[in-house]
Motif scaffolding. Structure first.
Motif, PDB file in Angstrom:
ATOM      1  N   THR A   3      78.320  75.282  19.760  1.00 60.16           N
ATOM      2  CA  THR A   3      79.518  76.035  19.408  1.00 60.16           C
ATOM      3  C   THR A   3      80.331  75.194  18.431  1.00 60.16           C
ATOM      4  OG1 THR A   3      81.351  77.254  20.393  1.00 60.16           O
ATOM      5  CG2 THR A   3      80.927  75.094  21.307  1.00 60.16           C
ATOM      6  N   ASP A   4      81.210  75.857  17.678  1.00 62.10           N
ATOM      7  CA  ASP A   4      82.069  75.090  16.776  1.00 62.10           C
ATOM      8  C   ASP A   4      83.103  74.309  17.581  1.00 62.10           C
ATOM      9  OD1 ASP A   4      80.754  76.352  14.686  1.00 62.10           O
ATOM     10  OD2 ASP A   4      82.270  77.921  14.476  1.00 62.10           O
ATOM     11  N   LEU A   5      83.745  75.041  18.491  1.00 60.83           N
ATOM     12  CA  LEU A   5      84.863  74.460  19.246  1.00 60.83           C
ATOM     13  C   LEU A   5      84.675  74.729  20.729  1.00 60.83           C
ATOM     14  CD1 LEU A   5      87.819  73.399  19.686  1.00 60.83           C
ATOM     15  CD2 LEU A   5      88.602  75.722  19.161  1.00 60.83           C
ATOM     16  N   ALA A   6      84.775  73.681  21.518  1.00 58.16           N
ATOM     17  CA  ALA A   6      84.824  73.852  22.969  1.00 58.16           C
ATOM     18  C   ALA A   6      86.260  73.612  23.413  1.00 58.16           C
ATOM     19  CB  ALA A   6      83.884  72.870  23.660  1.00 58.16           C
ATOM     20  N   VAL A   7      86.850  74.623  24.075  1.00 57.00           N
ATOM     21  CA  VAL A   7      88.209  74.508  24.600  1.00 57.00           C
ATOM     22  C   VAL A   7      88.092  74.294  26.100  1.00 57.00           C
ATOM     23  CG1 VAL A   7      90.389  75.718  24.982  1.00 57.00           C
ATOM     24  CG2 VAL A   7      89.207  75.945  22.789  1.00 57.00           C
ATOM     25  N   ILE A   8      88.682  73.234  26.608  1.00 55.59           N
ATOM     26  CA  ILE A   8      88.597  72.955  28.038  1.00 55.59           C
ATOM     27  C   ILE A   8      89.926  73.323  28.692  1.00 55.59           C
ATOM     28  CG2 ILE A   8      88.157  71.211  29.804  1.00 55.59           C
ATOM     29  CD1 ILE A   8      86.585  69.706  27.577  1.00 55.59           C
ATOM     30  N   GLY A   9      89.900  74.402  29.454  1.00 54.53           N
ATOM     31  CA  GLY A   9      91.097  74.890  30.123  1.00 54.53           C
ATOM     32  C   GLY A   9      91.547  76.219  29.557  1.00 54.53           C
ATOM     33  N   ALA A 116      79.446  70.752  20.853  1.00 54.95           N
ATOM     34  CA  ALA A 116      80.499  71.291  19.995  1.00 54.95           C
ATOM     35  C   ALA A 116      80.833  70.302  18.883  1.00 54.95           C
ATOM     36  CB  ALA A 116      81.743  71.579  20.820  1.00 54.95           C
ATOM     37  N   ASP A 117      81.341  70.851  17.773  1.00 53.09           N
ATOM     38  CA  ASP A 117      81.804  69.984  16.692  1.00 53.09           C
ATOM     39  C   ASP A 117      83.217  69.474  16.971  1.00 53.09           C
ATOM     40  OD1 ASP A 117      79.454  70.405  15.269  1.00 53.09           O
ATOM     41  OD2 ASP A 117      80.233  72.263  14.400  1.00 53.09           O
ATOM     42  N   ALA A 118      83.992  70.288  17.680  1.00 52.26           N
ATOM     43  CA  ALA A 118      85.359  69.889  18.017  1.00 52.26           C
ATOM     44  C   ALA A 118      85.635  70.254  19.462  1.00 52.26           C
ATOM     45  CB  ALA A 118      86.360  70.594  17.111  1.00 52.26           C
ATOM     46  N   VAL A 119      86.512  69.493  20.097  1.00 47.99           N
ATOM     47  CA  VAL A 119      86.900  69.774  21.482  1.00 47.99           C
ATOM     48  C   VAL A 119      88.420  69.802  21.554  1.00 47.99           C
ATOM     49  CG1 VAL A 119      87.045  68.755  23.801  1.00 47.99           C
ATOM     50  CG2 VAL A 119      84.838  68.871  22.639  1.00 47.99           C
ATOM     51  N   LEU A 120      88.948  70.798  22.249  1.00 51.07           N
ATOM     52  CA  LEU A 120      90.376  70.810  22.555  1.00 51.07           C
ATOM     53  C   LEU A 120      90.546  70.568  24.052  1.00 51.07           C
ATOM     54  CD1 LEU A 120      93.405  71.351  21.903  1.00 51.07           C
ATOM     55  CD2 LEU A 120      92.984  73.682  22.690  1.00 51.07           C
ATOM     56  N   LEU A 121      91.284  69.536  24.392  1.00 58.02           N
ATOM     57  CA  LEU A 121      91.599  69.261  25.790  1.00 58.02           C
ATOM     58  C   LEU A 121      92.884  70.011  26.142  1.00 58.02           C
ATOM     59  CD1 LEU A 121      91.004  65.395  25.637  1.00 58.02           C
ATOM     60  CD2 LEU A 121      89.403  67.140  26.478  1.00 58.02           C
ATOM     61  N   ALA A 122      92.740  71.065  26.916  1.00 58.55           N
ATOM     62  CA  ALA A 122      93.907  71.835  27.380  1.00 58.55           C
ATOM     63  C   ALA A 122      93.840  71.846  28.899  1.00 58.55           C
ATOM     64  CB  ALA A 122      93.883  73.244  26.796  1.00 58.55           C
ATOM     65  N   THR A 123      93.807  70.639  29.446  1.00 60.12           N
ATOM     66  CA  THR A 123      93.468  70.452  30.855  1.00 60.12           C
ATOM     67  C   THR A 123      94.660  70.611  31.799  1.00 60.12           C
ATOM     68  OG1 THR A 123      93.614  68.091  30.344  1.00 60.12           O
ATOM     69  CG2 THR A 123      91.416  69.028  30.492  1.00 60.12           C
ATOM     70  N   GLY A 124      95.858  70.789  31.244  1.00 59.55           N
ATOM     71  CA  GLY A 124      96.987  71.116  32.096  1.00 59.55           C
ATOM     72  C   GLY A 124      97.521  69.942  32.893  1.00 59.55           C
ATOM     73  N   GLY A 125      98.202  70.279  33.971  1.00 56.09           N
ATOM     74  CA  GLY A 125      98.823  69.245  34.788  1.00 56.09           C
ATOM     75  C   GLY A 125      98.735  69.593  36.262  1.00 56.09           C
ATOM     76  N   GLY A 307      87.598  64.590  16.067  1.00 52.96           N
ATOM     77  CA  GLY A 307      87.013  65.788  16.654  1.00 52.96           C
ATOM     78  C   GLY A 307      87.651  66.217  17.959  1.00 52.96           C
ATOM     79  N   VAL A 308      88.614  65.453  18.453  1.00 52.69           N
ATOM     80  CA  VAL A 308      89.221  65.787  19.745  1.00 52.69           C
ATOM     81  C   VAL A 308      90.708  66.085  19.570  1.00 52.69           C
ATOM     82  CG1 VAL A 308      89.672  65.017  22.112  1.00 52.69           C
ATOM     83  CG2 VAL A 308      87.552  64.323  20.947  1.00 52.69           C
TER      84      VAL A 308
END
Lengths: 467, 99
Positions: A3-9, A116-125, A307-308
């Motif tokens: 995938t281009d982007l993996a979003v976590i959360g 993934a080529d890029a990852v977004l960490l949206a892991t919250g709190g 990439g992150v």
């Protein structure tokens, strides 16, 4: 499937980013531990419950509807793949990009890898709870936990509930429970009117938020909930389950006022002292983390690891509106960077202004809502501070006093505090306070326990197709 | 008002599970913790060292306090695991593995 982007959360930040990136042609894989999108803030009742008025449990419902519709549209168009019930335990840098490792299936033992080529960490709190005598009794839980049970399963605790601690979460939790028919005996908040008055100017800069607070308070009064500002819970009582709490007023220095202690019978105590960011995945990737504040990011929400990206509570606690703004900017930055161009920040100028204002507001709130300055004095030696390893405050104090431990890591090695199942996520602030050390973000090689056989082999399948 | 009424819920039919041989009714979509809470049960684990009772604490899968044995598998997080018809839920004593 790469995938281009993996979003976590799939909370506010992850959804805003997924939608912004997908709208600009990015193929997104959204990986989330929950059975449906929403995160903690927009946690939805399970499908089987057939809730027709879930909005009765929520605020800013229109924003949620917009996010949900945007996500559905991109899923239908094949631009977003939403992997539900996928628990990410590690993100790995490889020669060709990044690999997100997750566990899926009812037993959470099926390994899945997303390249993934890029990852977004949206892991919250998650919620910070400081220890006090009796806090390990069944019936004592986090305020957010009580809210998660209500929103996700429509189940509430029986009997009388006290909501206590400090922070902007307590008001909505107390009003939510009261509206759902729960007898809320008291809302005990250690911040007082003088704390709000001190920051009146900055608070008024976000009138929407002030109105929100006033509405919550009015609703509590309608449900006849007793509000005890500038009070704290000294102790929870009971043998095998909670029976009562003792609360007391606080003096200006943050110590209990002598003669003000009183006992409130209750079956449940929903308690919290603010929020902490989930930073484990960022930490193992080598991203810079600003102490306990969160993952460090630049104006585009980029971490210092290529990439992150990171957005939302993971980069600093600030609430859902801020998470949406940060997620949106991250999604647009990622879309530009993946196509090899530098983004033009003027295109998201309005959102960036809102992000700046919301960050200022959350800094102000941090000054208003603070646990009592001397909370650790109330923790007697017999109180368990590390819930997993059952380490008592006296043992921590001995490690510091007699054995000379000068930092949290040494305390941990000497006492096992922070070495259990939760890997110090829950006990770190409490142990640090009792030890008199600076708290440091919980560190662990994996973001959750992983079966040994998963670690011992390469994932059997690659990507969403196989799961 | 109760939460089901508040949210206008029309749940699918309830099913039966057991907790320490006691029969409980559960709704589809509930977690194990929800089924236990709804039956008034607040603890379902004893700690490894002091044998103290524990139940739900963080409610979102972070703290691992709500560990429980489901269908002979110990160390399941009751706040995350969906309850299924016929589940045999047991109090987890210590590590959940017989010595």
């Amino acid at each position: 499937m790469p995938t281009d982007l993996a979003v976590i959360g799939a909370g506010p930040a992850g959804l805003a980013a997924s939608i912004a990136a997908a709208a600009r042609g990015v193929r997104v894989t959204l990986v989330d531990a929950a059975p449906s999108a929403g995160g903690q803030f927009y946690r939805q009742p399970a499908t089987g419950l057939g809730a027709r008025r879930a909005q009765a449990l929520h605020h800013q419902w229109r924003t949620w509807t917009r996010l949900r519709e945007g996500l559905d549209r991109h899923i239908a168009a094949g631009r977003v793949t939403h992997l539900t019930d996928h628990h990410v335990w590690n993100v790995e840098r490889t020669s060709t990009g990044l690999t997100v490792h997750a566990l899926s299936g009812p037993e959470q033992e099926t390994p899945v890898a997303v390249r993934a080529d890029a990852v977004l960490l949206a892991t919250g709190g998650y919620e910070r709870v400081l220890p006090f005598p009796g806090w390990t009794l069944p019936g004592v839980l986090t305020a957010g936990g009580a809210q998660a049970m209500l929103k996700g399963t429509l189940v509430v605790p029986g009997g009388r509930v006290v909501v206590a601690g400090t922070g902007p979460l307590l008001l909505p939790v107390a009003t939510g429970l009261a509206a759902a028919g729960v007898a809320v005996a008291a809302l005990v908040e250690s911040a007082g009117p003088e704390d709000f008055a001190r920051h009146a100017g900055a608070l008024a800069a976000q009138p929407g938020k002030a109105v929100e607070g006033a509405l919550y308070t009015a609703r509590l009064l309608r449900h006849r909930v007793r509000i005890l500002p500038r009070h704290t819970v000294l102790e929870a009582h009971g043998d095998d389950r909670l029976e009562a709490v003792t609360v007391a007023a606080l003096d200006p220095a943050g110590r209990p006022r002598p003669g003000t202690a009183r006992r409130i019978p209750c079956d449940t105590l929903a308690v919290g002292h603010g929020m902490l960011p989930h930073t484990e995945l960022a930490d193992t990737l080598g991203c810079r983390i600003d102490g306990v504040a969160g993952v460090a990011v630049d104006d585009e929400q980029r971490t210092d690891v290529p990439g992150v990206w990171a957005a939302g509570e993971a980069t600093g606690i600030g609430g859902a509106a801020l998470a949406l703004a940060e997620g949106h900017i991250a999604g647009r930055s990622i879309a530009a960077r993946l196509s090899g161009t530098a983004p033009d920040p003027r295109q998201w100028e309005r959102v960036a202004r809102s992000r700046a204002a919301l960050r200022r507001f959350s800094t102000t709130l941090d000054g208003v809502y603070a646990p009592p300055a001397h909370w650790a004095d109330q923790v007697d030696d017999a109180t368990v501070v590390c819930r997993c390893e059952e380490v008592r405050a006296g043992t921590v104090r001995e490690a510091v006093g007699r054995l000379g431990a000068g930092d949290l890591r040494t305390v941990k090695l000497l006492t096992r505090a922070g070495m259990g199942w939760c890997q110090g996520r829950i006990c770190t602030p409490g142990v640090a306070g009792v030890a008199g050390c600076a708290p440091t973000a919980a560190r662990s090689p994996f973001a959750r326990p992983v079966p040994l056989d998963v670690l011992a082999r390469e994932p059997l399948q690659e990507g969403p197709d196989a799961c | 008002m109760n939460p089901l009424e508040l949210a206008g819920a029309r749940p699918e039919p309830a099913f039966t599970v057991t907790f320490d041989d006691r029969e409980l009714q559960a709704l589809p979509g509930w977690t194990v913790a929800a089924a236990l809470w709804a039956a008034g049960i607040t603890s379902w684990r004893t700690t490894r060292r002091d044998g103290r009772p524990r139940g739900i604490f963080c409610g979102i899968g972070v703290c691992f306090d709500c560990l429980v044995t489901v269908n002979d598998r110990p160390n399941q997080r009751a706040c995350l695991v969906a309850v299924r018809p016929g589940d045999v839920i047991r109090t987890q004593e210590g590590t959940g593995h017989a010595d």
